[in-house]
Motif scaffolding. Structure first.
Motif, mmCIF file in Angstrom:
data_model
loop_
_atom_site.group_PDB
_atom_site.id
_atom_site.type_symbol
_atom_site.label_atom_id
_atom_site.label_comp_id
_atom_site.label_asym_id
_atom_site.label_seq_id
_atom_site.Cartn_x
_atom_site.Cartn_y
_atom_site.Cartn_z
ATOM 1 N N PHE A 380 0.841 -1.197 0.000
ATOM 2 C CA PHE A 380 0.000 0.000 0.000
ATOM 3 C C PHE A 380 0.879 1.253 0.000
ATOM 4 N N HIS A 381 0.348 2.326 -0.594
ATOM 5 C CA HIS A 381 1.037 3.620 -0.515
ATOM 6 C C HIS A 381 1.009 4.073 0.947
ATOM 7 N N PRO A 382 2.141 4.521 1.505
ATOM 8 C CA PRO A 382 2.184 4.849 2.938
ATOM 9 C C PRO A 382 1.359 6.063 3.341
ATOM 10 N N VAL A 383 1.033 6.942 2.390
ATOM 11 C CA VAL A 383 0.274 8.161 2.710
ATOM 12 C C VAL A 383 -1.187 8.028 2.302
ATOM 13 N N ASN A 384 -1.456 7.547 1.110
ATOM 14 C CA ASN A 384 -2.817 7.404 0.589
ATOM 15 C C ASN A 384 -3.053 5.936 0.238
ATOM 16 N N ASP A 385 -3.849 5.245 1.066
ATOM 17 C CA ASP A 385 -4.040 3.811 0.845
ATOM 18 C C ASP A 385 -5.089 3.501 -0.229
ATOM 19 N N GLU A 386 -5.448 4.503 -1.036
ATOM 20 C CA GLU A 386 -6.271 4.223 -2.216
ATOM 21 C C GLU A 386 -5.414 3.750 -3.386
ATOM 22 N N PHE A 387 -4.080 3.745 -3.163
ATOM 23 C CA PHE A 387 -3.160 3.312 -4.207
ATOM 24 C C PHE A 387 -2.256 2.206 -3.658
ATOM 25 N N PHE A 388 -1.814 1.318 -4.535
ATOM 26 C CA PHE A 388 -0.856 0.302 -4.122
ATOM 27 C C PHE A 388 0.119 0.008 -5.252
ATOM 28 N N LEU A 389 1.248 -0.569 -4.861
ATOM 29 C CA LEU A 389 2.334 -0.906 -5.782
ATOM 30 C C LEU A 389 2.393 -2.417 -5.960
ATOM 31 N N TRP A 400 -1.408 1.129 -8.838
ATOM 32 C CA TRP A 400 -2.839 0.933 -9.099
ATOM 33 C C TRP A 400 -3.680 1.919 -8.313
ATOM 34 N N ASN A 401 -4.794 2.338 -8.928
ATOM 35 C CA ASN A 401 -5.838 3.088 -8.246
ATOM 36 C C ASN A 401 -6.912 2.083 -7.845
ATOM 37 N N ILE A 402 -7.107 1.893 -6.532
ATOM 38 C CA ILE A 402 -8.010 0.844 -6.057
ATOM 39 C C ILE A 402 -9.474 1.136 -6.386
ATOM 40 N N PRO A 403 -10.019 2.322 -6.092
ATOM 41 C CA PRO A 403 -11.434 2.577 -6.396
ATOM 42 C C PRO A 403 -11.759 2.418 -7.876
ATOM 43 N N GLU A 404 -10.821 2.801 -8.749
ATOM 44 C CA GLU A 404 -11.081 2.707 -10.183
ATOM 45 C C GLU A 404 -10.593 1.397 -10.789
ATOM 46 N N ASN A 405 -9.864 0.618 -10.025
ATOM 47 C CA ASN A 405 -9.349 -0.682 -10.467
ATOM 48 C C ASN A 405 -8.608 -0.552 -11.805
ATOM 49 N N ARG A 406 -7.637 0.347 -11.831
ATOM 50 C CA ARG A 406 -6.860 0.526 -13.063
ATOM 51 C C ARG A 406 -5.437 0.951 -12.722
ATOM 52 N N VAL A 407 -4.528 0.743 -13.680
ATOM 53 C CA VAL A 407 -3.130 1.123 -13.528
ATOM 54 C C VAL A 407 -2.974 2.593 -13.896
ATOM 55 N N ILE A 408 -2.407 3.392 -12.994
ATOM 56 C CA ILE A 408 -2.209 4.820 -13.275
ATOM 57 C C ILE A 408 -0.768 5.111 -13.690
ATOM 58 N N ALA A 409 0.145 4.173 -13.441
ATOM 59 C CA ALA A 409 1.537 4.354 -13.858
ATOM 60 C C ALA A 409 2.215 3.003 -13.889
ATOM 61 N N SER A 410 3.114 2.790 -14.854
ATOM 62 C CA SER A 410 3.872 1.537 -14.942
ATOM 63 C C SER A 410 5.208 1.820 -15.604
ATOM 64 N N VAL A 411 6.174 0.942 -15.356
ATOM 65 C CA VAL A 411 7.501 1.101 -15.931
ATOM 66 C C VAL A 411 8.117 -0.277 -16.134
ATOM 67 N N ASP A 412 8.881 -0.414 -17.222
ATOM 68 C CA ASP A 412 9.610 -1.645 -17.489
ATOM 69 C C ASP A 412 10.967 -1.554 -16.797
ATOM 70 N N THR A 413 11.212 -2.447 -15.843
ATOM 71 C CA THR A 413 12.452 -2.402 -15.058
ATOM 72 C C THR A 413 13.600 -3.134 -15.739
ATOM 73 N N HIS A 414 13.322 -3.843 -16.847
ATOM 74 C CA HIS A 414 14.339 -4.603 -17.583
ATOM 75 C C HIS A 414 14.988 -5.671 -16.697
ATOM 76 N N GLY A 415 14.163 -6.312 -15.889
ATOM 77 C CA GLY A 415 14.621 -7.390 -15.020
ATOM 78 C C GLY A 415 13.446 -7.989 -14.278
ATOM 79 N N LEU A 416 13.525 -9.267 -13.963
ATOM 80 C CA LEU A 416 12.443 -9.926 -13.225
ATOM 81 C C LEU A 416 12.316 -9.303 -11.844
ATOM 82 N N VAL A 417 11.155 -8.735 -11.543
ATOM 83 C CA VAL A 417 10.944 -8.060 -10.258
ATOM 84 C C VAL A 417 10.650 -9.099 -9.190
ATOM 85 N N THR A 418 11.521 -9.184 -8.195
ATOM 86 C CA THR A 418 11.346 -10.146 -7.098
ATOM 87 C C THR A 418 11.038 -9.472 -5.769
ATOM 88 N N ALA A 419 11.128 -8.140 -5.699
ATOM 89 C CA ALA A 419 10.785 -7.387 -4.484
ATOM 90 C C ALA A 419 10.472 -5.954 -4.886
#
Length: 604
Positions: A380-389, A400-419
């Motif tokens: 969860f976002h530490p300030v506004n829990d309507e968003f999560f990572l 993600w925006n939880i109330p709207e159930n959609r992605v508001i931002a994304s990025v390709d990290t060029h590596g398998l995300v494990t944390a």
């Protein structure tokens, strides 16, 4: 290991003819048939008892058949004399110990290794009995074990040689995807990394023996117990024996003072099936969420925190209620991560490519967030829990925006995300990858900021290893909050907010598991599970405890000063500190040091 449930073959009986009133023998035939059925039932019960006896014999030799999954350890602020043994833990469920017996003259038992899923058939028949190896000390007795996967048969005394150690689900997935690429590197074989440790232990034991001779202390603890028994009588001796069943022996390495010598096992919880991959306390410290291989999120309620904090004499020392408050079902595969909001909402990420939203006030799922690949991290976002990572094996980081159930931002990290995690103020987002790269982004728009290579500058760990966990030090540490990163090179590294490494912690074994370290609530200690069945503890800031950092020739950015204890018979997949309010008895002892509660989990 635990026996699998017996499976009876399905059958359909032919309809019986209705008895005729004219046939005088019909009544007696029915009685005779009932007697035969009773005899058969008695024979089956007798066989089941014999198999249970064999099972108990194995249990006494090799420990419990199915060890409890969650264990709670209490390190009170007073000495160990104040320890009061709790009621014994519930035995394993009958379903998990049900033997599979054949109706043939020879008896067999099918058992399943719950760590690896491997099935083994134990043959008790006289025909298949073979003499045991001479060094096994079982001449005249024999029991064959059959690996149902390979068809190989071997003696029961050689089971350890043929049964593989449990394997982390993340390790299996990454091996399958990367085994044909240059990125994949097979970890060392089991036991190879612990050879040096065993040699050191041998030298330490030898040195202790000589110290006993010079100090005049007796080397045998049993003799000391006998002396106490003579002085205090039989009743006192029995109480000490009962207490020792729950006491935990803590080992120290390069430390002159033990800080966790009073640890004792206070509770065991056995509800999960398979491994537990993640455990986290809620922000208010009243609930614990656990999840793992069985795809169920369980929420445990702390049993009346305010009362237990004041009760120092009660014989009941259970930290949690014996049954879960909630069991959230809906995921179709392993759950890898969970996250709490300040309002007690709960997120869970899974290998079923979804993130699901729950609340402790209801059993039903609130929302589901679909991904294109396995979701390895969520927060969860530490300030506004309507968003999560969320972080995924599709190499993307999403907000993600939880109330709207959609992605508001994304990025390709060029590596398998494990944390993945947010910074404490929520302005930055951090991702950890399979190749040991830790990348920082501005949360707004996920614009790239910088990256650090979490690896050694030279030696065998110069190539970056998988990042298994990232966590910030608690708010109690003030502005000096630091980032703790765990990696698959058996190292834990502490970084400042300026991205410089402050300290590296040694001791644990973590070569392929998704094990992650974490802080105590006051930020003074670190805790982490390990593949060698132990829990490791480090002191981070207390200057009053002598450690290796004060010894001549030791680097200040390396910490090999730790304490450890054996927590499970298998890999300790998770180990975390509980809130300070759970410690018995609070608040602080005469030295100003509070007690601690440690919760651990492993394979079942």
């Amino acid at each position: 290991m635990a026996s699998t449930d017996s499976e009876e073959e399905g059958w359909v009986s032919a309809p019986e003819e209705l008895p005729s009133d004219d046939d005088p023998h019909t009544h007696y035939k029915g009685i005779h048939r009932e007697e035969k059925e009773k005899e058969k039932e008695k024979e089956k019960e007798k066989e089941a008892e014999e198999v249970s006896a064999k099972l108990e014999e194995l249990e006494t030799q090799n420990g419990s058949v199915r060890p409890p999954l969650l264990r709670v350890y209490d390190e009170p602020s007073h000495t160990a004399d104040a320890f009061v043994p709790p009621p014994r833990a519930l035995p394993p469920s009958e379903d998990s110990l049900q033997p599979s017996c054949s109706d043939e003259p020879g008896r067999s038992l099918v058992v399943r290794n719950l760590d690896t899923g491997e099935e083994i058939e134990m043959d008790f028949s006289a025909e298949s009995s073979v003499p045991a190896p001479s060094d096994a000390g079982m001449e005249g007795e024999g029991m064959l074990v059959k690996n149902l996967d390979t068809g190989e048969r071997f003696h029961i005394s050689e089971v350890d040689k043929h049964v593989e150690r449990p394997t982390d689900v993340m390790f299996l997935t990454l091996r399958e995807r990367l085994k044909h690429t240059d990125e994949w590197e097979e970890p060392p074989a089991a036991g190879s990394s612990s050879g040096e440790k065993d040699k050191k232990k041998g030298k330490e034991k030898e040195g202790k023996k000589h110290r006993h001779l010079f100090s005049g202390r007796r080397g045998s603890d049993k003799s000391e117990e006998k002396e106490k028994g003579r002085e205090k009588g039989k009743e006192k001796e029995e109480e000490e024996e009962e207490e020792s069943e729950r006491a935990v022996k803590v080992h120290s390495h390069k430390k002159q003072v033990k800080e966790f010598s009073g640890i004792g096992l206070v509770q065991e919880l056995a509800f999960h099936r398979g491994a537990v991959w993640v455990m986290k306390f809620s922000h208010d410290g009243r609930h614990l969420a656990t999840a793992g291989q069985d795809a169920v999120v369980r929420v445990w309620k702390v049993s009346s925190t305010s009362d237990t904090a004041q009760d120092t004499t009660s014989s009941s020392r259970a930290i949690f209620d014996p049954t879960p408050l909630r069991q959230f079902k809906g995921h179709k595969a392993d759950i890898l991560d969970v996250a709490w909001s300040k309002s007690n909402f709960l997120l869970s990420s899974s290998f079923d490519k979804t993130v699901r939203l729950w609340h402790i006030s209801r059993d039903e799922m609130i929302a589901s967030f679909q991904h294109s690949d396995f979701v390895t991290a969520v927060e969860f976002h530490p300030v506004n829990d309507e968003f999560f990572l969320s972080g995924s094996l599709d190499e993307k980081l999403r907000i993600w925006n939880i109330p709207e159930n959609r992605v508001i931002a994304s990025v390709d990290t060029h590596g398998l995300v494990t944390a993945a995690c947010f910074s404490p103020d929520g302005k930055q987002t951090i991702s950890g990858s399979y190749n040991g790269k830790c990348k920082f982004y501005h949360t707004e728009g996920l614009r790239f900021l910088t990256q650090i290579e979490v690896r050694s500058t030279r030696g065998k760990n110069a190539k970056g290893k998988k990042i298994t966990g990232m966590v910030w030090s608690p708010a109690s540490t003030g502005d000096a909050r630091r980032l703790l990163i765990t990696t698959n090179d058996s190292r834990i590294r502490l970084y400042t907010r300026e991205k410089s490494m402050q300290c590296k912690y040694y001791g644990l074994e973590n070569l392929y598991s998704q094990i992650r370290a974490s802080f105590s609530e006051d930020g003074q200690y670190l805790v982490c599970g390990s593949e060698d069945h132990r829990v490791y503890l480090w002191n981070t800031v207390n200057p009053h405890v002598p450690s290796s950092l004060s010894l001549k020739g030791q680097r200040k950015d390396h910490n090999e000063s730790y304490e450890c204890f054996t927590a499970h018979a298998t890999i300790v997949t998770v180990a975390i500190f509980g809130p300070c309010s759970l410690a018995r008895p609070p608040p602080a002892d005469r030295d100003g040091r509070p007690g601690h509660v440690i919760v651990t989990a492993g394979y079942s």
